[in-house]
Design a protein around this motif. Structure first.
Motif, short mmCIF file in Angstrom:
data_model
loop_
_atom_site.label_atom_id
_atom_site.label_comp_id
_atom_site.label_asym_id
_atom_site.label_seq_id
_atom_site.Cartn_x
_atom_site.Cartn_y
_atom_site.Cartn_z
N GLY A 18 0.81 -1.22 0.00
CA GLY A 18 0.00 0.00 0.00
C GLY A 18 0.84 1.25 0.00
O GLY A 18 0.47 2.26 -0.59
N ALA A 19 2.00 1.22 0.63
CA ALA A 19 2.83 2.42 0.75
C ALA A 19 3.46 2.82 -0.57
O ALA A 19 3.73 3.99 -0.80
CB ALA A 19 3.92 2.19 1.80
N ASN A 20 3.71 1.88 -1.46
CA ASN A 20 4.42 2.20 -2.69
C ASN A 20 3.53 2.36 -3.90
O ASN A 20 3.99 2.69 -4.96
CB ASN A 20 5.46 1.11 -2.97
CG ASN A 20 6.56 1.13 -1.95
OD1 ASN A 20 6.92 2.18 -1.45
ND2 ASN A 20 7.06 -0.04 -1.60
N GLN A 21 2.26 2.09 -3.79
CA GLN A 21 1.38 2.20 -4.94
C GLN A 21 0.72 3.57 -4.98
O GLN A 21 0.00 3.94 -4.08
CB GLN A 21 0.31 1.12 -4.88
CG GLN A 21 0.87 -0.26 -5.06
CD GLN A 21 -0.20 -1.32 -5.00
OE1 GLN A 21 -1.37 -1.02 -4.82
NE2 GLN A 21 0.21 -2.56 -5.15
N SER A 22 1.00 4.33 -6.03
CA SER A 22 0.39 5.64 -6.22
C SER A 22 -0.77 5.50 -7.18
O SER A 22 -0.71 5.90 -8.33
CB SER A 22 1.42 6.64 -6.75
OG SER A 22 2.43 6.84 -5.81
N TRP A 23 -1.83 4.89 -6.74
CA TRP A 23 -2.95 4.61 -7.63
C TRP A 23 -3.93 5.77 -7.75
O TRP A 23 -4.80 5.75 -8.59
CB TRP A 23 -3.68 3.36 -7.18
CG TRP A 23 -4.33 3.49 -5.85
CD1 TRP A 23 -3.75 3.25 -4.64
CD2 TRP A 23 -5.65 3.92 -5.57
NE1 TRP A 23 -4.64 3.50 -3.63
CE2 TRP A 23 -5.82 3.91 -4.18
CE3 TRP A 23 -6.73 4.31 -6.37
CZ2 TRP A 23 -7.01 4.29 -3.57
CZ3 TRP A 23 -7.91 4.68 -5.76
CH2 TRP A 23 -8.04 4.66 -4.38
N TYR A 24 -3.80 6.80 -6.92
CA TYR A 24 -4.75 7.90 -6.95
C TYR A 24 -4.05 9.19 -6.57
O TYR A 24 -3.34 9.25 -5.59
CB TYR A 24 -5.87 7.61 -5.95
CG TYR A 24 -6.98 8.63 -5.95
CD1 TYR A 24 -7.92 8.66 -6.96
CD2 TYR A 24 -7.09 9.55 -4.92
CE1 TYR A 24 -8.95 9.58 -6.96
CE2 TYR A 24 -8.12 10.47 -4.91
CZ TYR A 24 -9.05 10.48 -5.93
OH TYR A 24 -10.07 11.40 -5.92
N GLN A 40 -8.46 14.26 -10.90
CA GLN A 40 -8.06 13.07 -10.18
C GLN A 40 -7.45 12.12 -11.21
O GLN A 40 -8.06 11.83 -12.23
CB GLN A 40 -9.25 12.39 -9.50
CG GLN A 40 -9.89 13.24 -8.42
CD GLN A 40 -10.89 14.25 -8.96
OE1 GLN A 40 -11.72 13.91 -9.79
NE2 GLN A 40 -10.82 15.48 -8.52
N GLN A 41 -6.24 11.66 -10.91
CA GLN A 41 -5.54 10.82 -11.86
C GLN A 41 -5.44 9.39 -11.34
O GLN A 41 -4.94 9.15 -10.25
CB GLN A 41 -4.14 11.37 -12.11
CG GLN A 41 -3.36 10.59 -13.13
CD GLN A 41 -2.03 11.22 -13.45
OE1 GLN A 41 -1.73 12.33 -13.06
NE2 GLN A 41 -1.21 10.49 -14.16
N TYR A 42 -5.93 8.47 -12.13
CA TYR A 42 -5.74 7.04 -11.94
C TYR A 42 -6.23 6.34 -13.19
O TYR A 42 -6.85 6.98 -14.05
CB TYR A 42 -6.42 6.49 -10.67
CG TYR A 42 -7.89 6.75 -10.50
CD1 TYR A 42 -8.83 5.79 -10.84
CD2 TYR A 42 -8.35 7.95 -9.97
CE1 TYR A 42 -10.18 6.02 -10.65
CE2 TYR A 42 -9.70 8.18 -9.78
CZ TYR A 42 -10.61 7.21 -10.13
OH TYR A 42 -11.95 7.44 -9.95
#
Length: 157
Positions: free
Chosen positions: A18-24, A43-45
């Motif tokens: 969770g800490a490394n995923q920049s999904w939003y 909002q970018q994803y």
């Protein structure tokens, strides 16, 4: 591996995933479209293979949001508008087939400043926006406001 080692590895993997995923990510901008003051929130994803941005913009004078959808690359942003629920649903169903080069907003990102044009068949206006706030999974910078489609001049979060 014993139970204790499996548990520690599982906790480590869950914690780091969770800490490394920049999904939003959210980026807010303020500036002008033509001579009119506007605010933009994107909002970018990943929505589909060809689209990675949704958001809204509004003219400060009215504060009535217009839905946006589009694509962002390293240096450019193309944003289309959806003025009705039917247009929004059409985008959701057909986003992989949209030619984003035909969208009204054609912008370049110059280190937090978006510059470019808004144009339709009849008019063209310069756009100049500066980033005012950002939110990523790990931080918030600035005062973040996320307009919503039901917002009006008198009713907002």
């Amino acid at each position: 591996m014993g139970f204790r080692q499996v548990a520690l590895v599982s906790i480590f993997l869950c914690g780091t995933a969770g800490a490394n995923q920049s999904w939003y990510q959210v980026e807010n901008y303020a500036g002008t479209l033509g001579e009119q003051p506007v605010h933009v929130s994107v909002q970018q994803y990943d929505f589909s293979k060809n689209s990675n941005i949704r958001g809204v913009y509004y003219y400060d004078k009215y504060r009535s949001p217009i839905a946006l959808y589009g694509i962002k690359t390293d240096s450019s942003i193309s944003l289309c508008e959806a003025h009705s629920k039917v247009e929004q649903e059409s985008y959701n169903e057909n986003s992989d087939r949209i030619d984003f080069t035909r969208c009204p907003f054609q912008l370049t990102d110059d280190n937090g400043t978006l510059k470019g044009v808004w144009k339709n068949e009849k008019r063209q206006y310069p756009v100049m926006l500066r980033r005012t706030a950002t939110m990523s999974p790990t931080s918030v910078q600035g005062t973040l406001e996320i307009p919503f489609l039901g917002q009006t001049e008198k009713h907002a979060f």
